[in-house]
Design a protein around this motif. Structure first.
Motif, PDB file in Angstrom:
ATOM      1  N   GLY A   1      -0.053   3.731   4.669  1.00 37.94           N
ATOM      2  CA  GLY A   1      -0.440   3.539   6.062  1.00 37.94           C
ATOM      3  C   GLY A   1       0.728   3.217   6.972  1.00 37.94           C
ATOM      4  O   GLY A   1       1.896   3.424   6.630  1.00 37.94           O
TER       5      GLY A   1
ATOM      6  N   GLU B   1      -4.826   7.203   8.225  1.00 44.58           N
ATOM      7  CA  GLU B   1      -4.772   6.677   6.863  1.00 44.58           C
ATOM      8  C   GLU B   1      -5.099   5.178   6.859  1.00 44.58           C
ATOM      9  O   GLU B   1      -5.844   4.681   6.014  1.00 44.58           O
TER      10      GLU B   1
ATOM     11  N   ILE C   1      -3.151   4.257  -0.467  1.00 43.02           N
ATOM     12  CA  ILE C   1      -4.026   3.397   0.320  1.00 43.02           C
ATOM     13  C   ILE C   1      -4.948   2.579  -0.566  1.00 43.02           C
ATOM     14  O   ILE C   1      -5.438   1.540  -0.145  1.00 43.02           O
TER      15      ILE C   1
ATOM     16  N   SER D   1     -11.323  10.225   0.463  1.00 41.82           N
ATOM     17  CA  SER D   1      -9.923  10.423   0.834  1.00 41.82           C
ATOM     18  C   SER D   1      -8.974   9.833  -0.208  1.00 41.82           C
ATOM     19  O   SER D   1      -7.765   9.911  -0.066  1.00 41.82           O
TER      20      SER D   1
END
Lengths: 262, 288
Positions: free
Chosen positions: B245, B89, B163, A27
Motif C-alpha cells: 500500500g 490497494e 496487503i 484481490s
C-alpha cells in the motif's frame, strides 16, 4: 411502516458491507506463495518463546528504562496536545464570540483540527525527523499534533453540548464571555473532558511506543532491535512490559472515569 | 435507610480522595517526564532552531513542494497513476482488515459479555462460561494493547510482503478493541424483550436471532464503521514495515529522498482519509 423500511435499510446495509468484504478477498493472491518458506517454523518459535520470555536482569533493566522513556514521551506529548486542544477547542466551539465572523472562524478551525488528526502520528514523526533530525521533540510534537486535533474537536463538541440553562443563568447575571467560559462551560464539561483525555492517554502510550520506528528510543525500539536479531524471547519481554503499561493506564483511567461520572 | 445514607457519605468522602490522588499523580508524571526530557535526555528546543537546522528544514520543505526539483512527481501522470493504484490497494487492505476483525469479534463477543457468563442473557448457565469469558477477555486485552505496527513487525516474518500481512496486523489490534466495545453493547442490552421472548417459549437460537441481533446491530455497525475510519489512517503505518500500500511506497520514497513523491503520496492519503470519513459518516447516519 416506517419501522419496516428502517429495518430493511439496516439489513441492506449489512448485506452491502459483507459483499464489499467478500469482493476484497478476491484481490489477495491466495496460494502457497503467501508464506515465507520458513514461516511455519517461525510461528512455532514465536509461540514457544511467548511462554519463556527473557527475564535476565539486564533485559529487565533495559525494559524498565525503555518503558519509562515511552511513558515520558507520551506524557510530554499529551501535555502539549492538551494545551493545543484547549486553545483550539475553545475557539472552534465558537462560544467566545458571535456575529458574522463566528461561522467563518469556527469552520476554518474545525478544518485545521481535522487536518491535524487526519495524518497519523508516525507520519508526522517521520516528517519531523526528516526536517529537524533525531530529537525527542520530534516524538513529542508528532504526538501533540494529531492528539491535539482529536482532543480539540471533542472538546469543542463537549463545550457546545453543555446544558444551556446554567449558562443563561450566568449570562442574565451579567457575566462576560470569559467569565462564562471559566465559571460556566469549563466546570460543566470538565468531567467529560478529563475522561476522554484519559482514554486518549492510553492510546498515546501505544503511539509513543511505535515512535521508535523512526529511530526514537523506547519500548518499540527495543522490540525492533530484538526482532532484527531474531531474539523472540526478548521481544516478548518488551511486549509484556508495553501491555503492562497500557493496562496500568487503562485501570487508572477506568477508576477515575467511574468517580467522575457518578 | 440508615445503611444507604452511610454508604452515600462513604462514597462522597472517598470520591475527592481518588480524584486528588489522580491529580497529584498526573502533575508528578508531567513534571518528571519534562524534567527527564529536558535534563536527562538534554533535548533542547533552542537547538532545534539553530541556523543549520533551519536551513535543513527549509531545504526539506522546498524539496517537498518541488521547488528546484526537476520533474516533480505531482506533475507526472505516471506517478499519479501509481499513487492511485496504491491508494486503491490501501483501501482494499483496510476492508480486509476490518472484515477479519469483525469475523473474530462476532465469533467471540457473546461468550465475552458478562451477562452471558453469569447466565442472565440466555437465561441458561454452564459451568465453563465464566472460564471462557475470562480467556476471551484476556485475549482482547492482549490483542489491543499491542500496537498495529508491532503486530505487523511480527507478522511480516511469517507472510511475504503484500496487503495480507498488513490486513492481518490491523485486524489483530482491532479485534480486541471491537470485541471490548461490542461486548459492552451486549452487556448494556435491555433485557425485557429477551425475557418476553423466552417466556413465550423461544429457544436459544430464536432468542439470538429475534432478540439479541436486531437490538445490537445498529451499535455494532456504528462501531465497525468508526474503527474502519481509524484503520484507514493506520494502513499507511503498517505499510512502513513492508505490508504494501501507500506506506511501503512512502518509506521507499523517503529513503531515496524523492520528496515530491512523498508529497504526492501524502495528498492521496489525505484524500483517502477524508473520503472514508465522509462515507462512514453517511453510512452511520443511514443506520440510525
Amino acid at each position: 411502516m416506517q419501522k419496516f423500511v428502517d429495518l430493511h435499510k439496516r439489513n441492506l446495509l449489512s448485506g452491502l458491507l459483507i459483499l464489499v468484504f467478500v469482493w476484497s478477498l478476491f484481490s489477495v493472491n491466495w496460494g502457497p506463495d503467501l508464506f515465507h518458506s520458513g514461516g511455519k517454523h517461525t510461528i512455532l518459535q514465536m509461540v514457544k518463546s511467548f511462554f519463556q520470555p527473557d527475564l535476565s536482569p539486564e533485559i529487565l533493566q533495559l525494559a524498565v528504562t525503555s518503558a519509562w522513556r515511552t511513558l515520558a514521551y507520551a506524557v510530554t506529548g499529551m501535555t502539549l496536545a492538551i494545551l493545543l486542544a484547549v486553545v483550539l477547542g475553545v475557539l472552534a466551539s465558537g462560544i467566545l464570540y458571535n456575529g458574522k465572523q463566528r461561522i467563518w472562524v469556527k469552520s476554518s478551525l474545525r478544518g485545521l483540527l481535522g487536518f491535524m488528526r487526519a495524518i497519523h502520528e508516525l507520519v508526522w514523526a517521520w516528517l519531523f525527523v526528516a526536517a529537524v533530525g533525531l530529537s525527542p521533540f520530534a516524538a513529542i510534537f508528532a504526538i501533540a499534533i494529531p492528539y491535539g486535533g482529536i482532543l480539540g474537536r471533542i472538546f469543542a463538541d463537549m463545550l457546545n453540548d453543555v446544558k444551556p440553562e446554567p449558562i443563561q443563568a450566568l449570562q442574565s447575571n451579567g457575566a462576560s464571555r470569559l467569565q462564562l467560559l471559566c465559571y460556566g462551560y469549563f466546570p460543566l464539561a470538565a468531567a467529560d473532558m478529563i475522561s476522554y483525555t484519559m482514554y486518549r492517554f492510553e492510546c498515546a502510550i501505544r503511539s509513543s511506543a511505535i515512535m521508535s520506528f523512526v529511530g526514537l528510543g523506547g519500548l518499540g525500539y527495543q522490540i525492533h532491535l530484538s526482532l532484527d536479531d531474531l531474539k523472540y524471547h526478548e521481544v516478548w519481554t518488551f511486549i509484556f512490559f508495553l501491555i503492562g503499561l497500557v493496562i496500568l493506564v487503562d485501570l487508572w483511567s477506568r477508576f477515575l472515569r467511574k468517580r467522575l461520572v457518578s | 435507610m440508615n445503611a444507604q445514607v452511610e454508604h452515600e457519605t462513604k462514597t462522597t468522602r472517598r470520591r475527592p480522595g481518588f480524584i486528588a490522588f489522580s491529580f497529584l499523580l498526573a502533575v508528578t508524571l508531567i513534571a518528571a517526564s519534562w524534567i527527564y526530557i529536558l535534563f536527562v535526555e538534554e533535548a533542547s528546543l533552542f537547538a532545534l532552531f539553530s541556523e543549520k537546522n533551519l536551513e535543513h528544514t527549509r531545504e526539506f520543505l522546498f524539496s517537498m513542494m518541488g521547488i528546484g526539483v526537476e520533474e516533480p512527481a505531482f506533475f507526472s501522470k505516471e506517478s499519479w497513476m501509481n499513487a492511485l493504484r496504491l491508494t486503491y490497494e490501501t483501501l482494499v487492505m483496510s476492508i480486509l482488515a476490518i472484515g477479519f476483525s469483525v469475523i473474530g469479534m462476532v465469533l467471540t463477543v457473546i461468550p465475552a459479555s458478562a451477562n452471558y457468563a453469569d447466565g442472565t442473557l440466555m437465561l441458561a448457565k454452564k459451568w465453563y462460561s465464566r472460564l471462557v469469558y475470562g480467556v476471551i477477555r484476556i485475549l482482547y486485552v492482549f490483542s489491543r494493547a499491542v500496537p498495529e505496527l508491532i503486530w505487523a513487525m511480527l507478522i511480516i516474518f511469517i507472510f511475504k510482503p503484500g496487503i495480507l500481512p498488513g490486513a492481518v496486523a490491523l485486524a489483530l489490534h482491532n479485534f480486541g478493541i471491537l470485541g471490548k466495545l461490542c461486548a459492552e453493547v451486549i452487556e448494556d442490552l435491555d433485557m425485557r424483550p429477551i425475557r418476553s421472548l423466552a417466556s413465550s417459549g423461544a429457544g436459544k437460537t430464536q432468542i439470538l436471532i429475534y432478540g439479541i441481533i436486531p437490538m445490537v446491530m445498529p451499535k455494532f455497525i456504528t462501531y465497525i464503521l468508526y474503527r474502519w475510519e481509524v484503520i484507514i489512517r493506520t494502513t499507511i503505518v503498517v505499510g512502513f514495515v513492508g505490508a504494501g500500500g501507500l506506506g511501503q511506497q512512502f518509506k521507499l520514497s523517503m529513503s531515496w529522498f524523492h520528496y515530491t513523491e512523498v508529497t504526492l503520496l501524502l495528498i492521496s492519503y489525505f484524500i483517502l482519509v477524508v473520503l472514508s470519513d465522509f462515507i462512514s459518516e453517511m453510512l452511520r447516519k443511514a443506520v440510525q
